[in-house]
Design an enzyme around this catalytic site. Structure first.
Site, PDB file in Angstrom:
ATOM      1  N   ARG A  40       2.603   2.496 -24.663  1.00  0.00           N
ATOM      2  CA  ARG A  40       1.557   3.325 -24.043  1.00  0.00           C
ATOM      3  C   ARG A  40       1.924   4.797 -24.208  1.00  0.00           C
ATOM      4  NH1 ARG A  40      -2.874   0.992 -22.132  1.00  0.00           N
ATOM      5  NH2 ARG A  40      -1.731  -0.306 -20.680  1.00  0.00           N
ATOM      6  N   ARG A  70     -17.174  -3.906  -2.614  1.00  0.00           N
ATOM      7  CA  ARG A  70     -16.932  -2.474  -2.369  1.00  0.00           C
ATOM      8  C   ARG A  70     -18.031  -1.589  -2.967  1.00  0.00           C
ATOM      9  NH1 ARG A  70     -12.167  -4.648  -3.835  1.00  0.00           N
ATOM     10  NH2 ARG A  70     -12.488  -4.117  -6.014  1.00  0.00           N
ATOM     11  N   HIS A  85      -6.720   3.364 -29.554  1.00  0.00           N
ATOM     12  CA  HIS A  85      -5.379   2.862 -29.847  1.00  0.00           C
ATOM     13  C   HIS A  85      -5.094   3.146 -31.322  1.00  0.00           C
ATOM     14  CE1 HIS A  85      -5.513   1.079 -25.989  1.00  0.00           C
ATOM     15  NE2 HIS A  85      -5.819  -0.165 -26.302  1.00  0.00           N
ATOM     16  N   CYS A  88      -7.957  -5.681 -27.183  1.00  0.00           N
ATOM     17  CA  CYS A  88      -8.351  -4.479 -27.927  1.00  0.00           C
ATOM     18  C   CYS A  88      -7.459  -4.181 -29.140  1.00  0.00           C
ATOM     19  CB  CYS A  88      -8.367  -3.270 -26.997  1.00  0.00           C
ATOM     20  SG  CYS A  88      -7.016  -3.247 -25.801  1.00  0.00           S
ATOM     21  N   GLY A 107     -16.570  -0.366 -14.146  1.00  0.00           N
ATOM     22  CA  GLY A 107     -15.255  -0.176 -14.768  1.00  0.00           C
ATOM     23  C   GLY A 107     -15.303   0.608 -16.067  1.00  0.00           C
TER      24      GLY A 107
HETATM   25  P1  NAP Z   1     -11.394  -1.065 -14.518  1.00  0.00           P
HETATM   26  O1  NAP Z   1     -11.792   0.274 -14.961  1.00  0.00           O
HETATM   27  O2  NAP Z   1     -10.350  -1.210 -13.471  1.00  0.00           O
HETATM   28  O3  NAP Z   1     -12.699  -1.869 -14.111  1.00  0.00           O
HETATM   29  C1  NAP Z   1     -12.738  -3.123 -13.524  1.00  0.00           C
HETATM   30  C2  NAP Z   1     -13.973  -3.143 -12.644  1.00  0.00           C
HETATM   31  O4  NAP Z   1     -14.177  -4.433 -12.085  1.00  0.00           O
HETATM   32  C3  NAP Z   1     -13.841  -2.170 -11.504  1.00  0.00           C
HETATM   33  O5  NAP Z   1     -14.705  -1.072 -11.761  1.00  0.00           O
HETATM   34  C4  NAP Z   1     -14.236  -2.984 -10.278  1.00  0.00           C
HETATM   35  O6  NAP Z   1     -15.137  -2.144  -9.616  1.00  0.00           O
HETATM   36  C5  NAP Z   1     -14.814  -4.250 -10.833  1.00  0.00           C
HETATM   37  N1  NAP Z   1     -14.540  -5.389  -9.954  1.00  0.00           N
HETATM   38  C6  NAP Z   1     -13.468  -5.598  -9.167  1.00  0.00           C
HETATM   39  N2  NAP Z   1     -13.593  -6.743  -8.490  1.00  0.00           N
HETATM   40  C7  NAP Z   1     -14.778  -7.267  -8.841  1.00  0.00           C
HETATM   41  C8  NAP Z   1     -15.482  -8.455  -8.477  1.00  0.00           C
HETATM   42  N3  NAP Z   1     -14.987  -9.321  -7.591  1.00  0.00           N
HETATM   43  N4  NAP Z   1     -16.694  -8.675  -9.030  1.00  0.00           N
HETATM   44  C9  NAP Z   1     -17.230  -7.811  -9.916  1.00  0.00           C
HETATM   45  N5  NAP Z   1     -16.602  -6.681 -10.295  1.00  0.00           N
HETATM   46  C10 NAP Z   1     -15.389  -6.410  -9.764  1.00  0.00           C
HETATM   47  O7  NAP Z   1     -10.845  -1.908 -15.738  1.00  0.00           O
HETATM   48  P2  NAP Z   1     -11.393  -2.041 -17.227  1.00  0.00           P
HETATM   49  O8  NAP Z   1     -10.504  -1.291 -18.120  1.00  0.00           O
HETATM   50  O9  NAP Z   1     -12.840  -1.804 -17.270  1.00  0.00           O
HETATM   51  O10 NAP Z   1     -11.065  -3.552 -17.511  1.00  0.00           O
HETATM   52  C11 NAP Z   1     -11.727  -4.604 -16.889  1.00  0.00           C
HETATM   53  C12 NAP Z   1     -11.179  -5.907 -17.457  1.00  0.00           C
HETATM   54  O11 NAP Z   1     -11.569  -6.005 -18.823  1.00  0.00           O
HETATM   55  C13 NAP Z   1      -9.650  -5.925 -17.465  1.00  0.00           C
HETATM   56  O12 NAP Z   1      -9.144  -6.588 -16.350  1.00  0.00           O
HETATM   57  C14 NAP Z   1      -9.292  -6.641 -18.719  1.00  0.00           C
HETATM   58  O13 NAP Z   1      -9.117  -8.012 -18.427  1.00  0.00           O
HETATM   59  C15 NAP Z   1     -10.509  -6.472 -19.586  1.00  0.00           C
HETATM   60  N6  NAP Z   1     -10.241  -5.528 -20.676  1.00  0.00           N
HETATM   61  C16 NAP Z   1     -10.257  -6.014 -21.907  1.00  0.00           C
HETATM   62  C17 NAP Z   1      -9.984  -5.207 -22.967  1.00  0.00           C
HETATM   63  C18 NAP Z   1      -9.883  -5.786 -24.297  1.00  0.00           C
HETATM   64  O14 NAP Z   1      -8.823  -5.734 -24.827  1.00  0.00           O
HETATM   65  N7  NAP Z   1     -10.921  -6.320 -24.871  1.00  0.00           N
HETATM   66  C19 NAP Z   1      -9.727  -3.869 -22.789  1.00  0.00           C
HETATM   67  C20 NAP Z   1      -9.718  -3.367 -21.511  1.00  0.00           C
HETATM   68  C21 NAP Z   1      -9.976  -4.237 -20.467  1.00  0.00           C
HETATM   69  P3  NAP Z   1     -15.989  -2.286  -8.313  1.00  0.00           P
HETATM   70  O15 NAP Z   1     -15.082  -2.473  -7.173  1.00  0.00           O
HETATM   71  O16 NAP Z   1     -16.686  -0.956  -8.346  1.00  0.00           O
HETATM   72  O17 NAP Z   1     -16.921  -3.431  -8.552  1.00  0.00           O
HETATM   73  N1  12T Z   2      -3.449  -4.969 -19.688  1.00  0.00           N
HETATM   74  O1  12T Z   2      -7.820  -7.523 -22.034  1.00  0.00           O
HETATM   75  O2  12T Z   2      -3.238  -2.477 -20.186  1.00  0.00           O
HETATM   76  O3  12T Z   2      -5.934  -8.322 -22.633  1.00  0.00           O
HETATM   77  O4  12T Z   2      -4.092  -1.708 -22.012  1.00  0.00           O
HETATM   78  C1  12T Z   2      -6.264  -5.079 -22.602  1.00  0.00           C
HETATM   79  C2  12T Z   2      -5.604  -3.902 -22.365  1.00  0.00           C
HETATM   80  C3  12T Z   2      -5.072  -6.148 -20.894  1.00  0.00           C
HETATM   81  C4  12T Z   2      -6.624  -7.418 -22.197  1.00  0.00           C
HETATM   82  C5  12T Z   2      -3.950  -2.595 -21.175  1.00  0.00           C
HETATM   83  C6  12T Z   2      -4.389  -4.984 -20.656  1.00  0.00           C
HETATM   84  C7  12T Z   2      -5.982  -6.178 -21.876  1.00  0.00           C
HETATM   85  C8  12T Z   2      -4.665  -3.863 -21.400  1.00  0.00           C
END
Ligand code: NAP
Ligand code: 12T
Length: 347
Positions: A244, A42, A251, A131, A15
């Protein structure tokens, strides 16, 4: 002397956040004994590179955590809810990037510059804040500590990468279409799976995450509730509007704060920012110096500029706060928590 090393798992390694976790672990030379990259079924079998070596992605399952010391989760809230307790049961400490456990009592919600000591009381899960919240509290805590703080009002200008790789792809495709004079196709933003989708290219969307019954979005409520928890300030007034915008990384936030102390000057606030860990002051109107999303991208610090005194309220100040949402907002803050965890031997 041989350094202690740890078995580390990254859940959601493919991700937007997961990829930055790997880059940050590598850059920081985190003491890893064995690295395990976990994904959905996947992506299982695909390969990713870490420190020049290839690693094969494995499907994340409860048994994946058998020998893991530290597990960094960023694969979405439902996966954390399902697998983080399984990891803890098997002896791992989980640093979770999703909103699944942030407001749970007994789960520390940590920005090391603000409340590192809270890590000490973990019961297996440590939550990485939202974030937008992280960069705001990193900038405001030095002000709160020295001058007191009554009220915060923030409006955000957030990058698409916060909503994951699919949202970033959507901005890329819509921008191409717009410049080709074609119709814009919207399937992801503002929120994947919500009832309506709107184009983000050449637009601004006043919705990040889903709406709550009180008219605020969940992103706004995360900023409000998490700020109070991290700062241990339940009586602080916080209001947020989250928007957004069509850029990929960092940000930006326009933050209004009211301090408690009387007679505070802009110079005093600038001085606090100069001294604060993890903060870079970029504030010189005469040289048009201030941070922007592009200038902050790829850097670990939180950048602050445009510090002004309110013209009507003697205790009011305005700040412009910018940081890379995938670094301090996610991957770097998580790796920093892991570094503090091992440095203090709080594992
Ligand atoms: P993303 O680009 O959509 O990545 C999520 C990844 O999780 C995908 O690459 C997916 O890929 C993998 N995934 C899906 N199902 C899975 C499973 N069952 N087991 C293991 N991996 C799985 O999203 P992202 O922006 O990286 O964000 C991921 C999560 O981090 C978000 O849902 C959010 O809760 C959190 N986040 C937090 C912050 C923050 O504010 N600190 C910021 C952004 C995101 P594969 O199918 O290739 O495994
Ligand atoms: N939906 O980890 O959409 O609480 O930018 C962070 C960022 C959730 C989170 C976004 C989101 C989180 C977003």
């Amino acid at each position: 002397m041989s350094e202690t090393t740890y078995n580390v798992a990254v859940v959601g390694a493919t991700g937007a956040v997961g990829q930055k976790m790997l880059e940050t672990l590598e850059e920081r030379n985190f003491p890893i004994k064995e690295l395990t990259l976990l994904s959905s079924s996947r992506s299982a079998g695909l390969k990713m590179t870490f420190k020049g070596k290839e690693y094969t992605l494995q499907e994340a399952k409860p048994e994946s955590f058998e020998k893991i010391d530290i597990a960094l989760f960023s694969a979405g809230g439902s996966i954390s809810k399902q697998l983080a307790p399984e990891a803890v049961k098997r002896g791992a400490v989980v640093i979770d990037n999703t909103s699944a456990f942030r407001m749970t009592e007994g789960v520390p919600l940590v920005v090391p510059e603000v409340n590192e000591e809270d890590i000490r009381n973990h019961q297996g899960i440590i939550a990485n804040p939202n974030c937008s919240t992280i960069q705001m509290v990193a900038a405001l805590e030095p002000v709160r500590k020295s001058l007191g703080m009554k009220r915060v009002i923030v409006s955000t200008y957030q990058a698409v990468s916060g909503a994951g790789n699919e949202a970033a792809d959507e901005l890329r495709e819509q921008s191409q279409s717009f410049l080709n004079g074609e119709e814009l196709e919207a399937n992801i933003l503002p929120v994947k799976g919500d009832k309506q989708h709107y184009p983000i290219a050449f637009n601004a969307l006043p919705q990040i995450d889903v709406f709550q019954d009180n008219g605020y979005t969940f992103e706004e409520m995360k900023m409000i509730n998490e700020t109070k928890k991290i700062m241990h300030a339940p009586d602080l007034s916080v209001a947020a509007t989250c928007v957004r915008l069509p850029f990929f990384t960092s940000h930006a936030e326009s933050v209004y704060v009211e301090v408690e102390k009387e007679g505070v000057s802009v110079e005093e606030i600038k001085q606090l920012m100069e001294e604060a860990p993890g903060i870079t002051l970029e504030d010189d109107p005469s040289a048009q110096s201030y941070p922007t999303p592009l200038s902050a991208a790829g850097k670990r610090d939180v950048f602050v500029g445009r510090i002004r005194k309110d013209l009507d309220d003697e205790k009011g100040f305005h700040l412009w706060v910018v940081s890379d949402n995938l670094l301090k907002g996610a991957a770097w803050n998580s790796v920093q928590i892991a570094e503090r965890l091992v440095a203090n031997q709080w594992l």
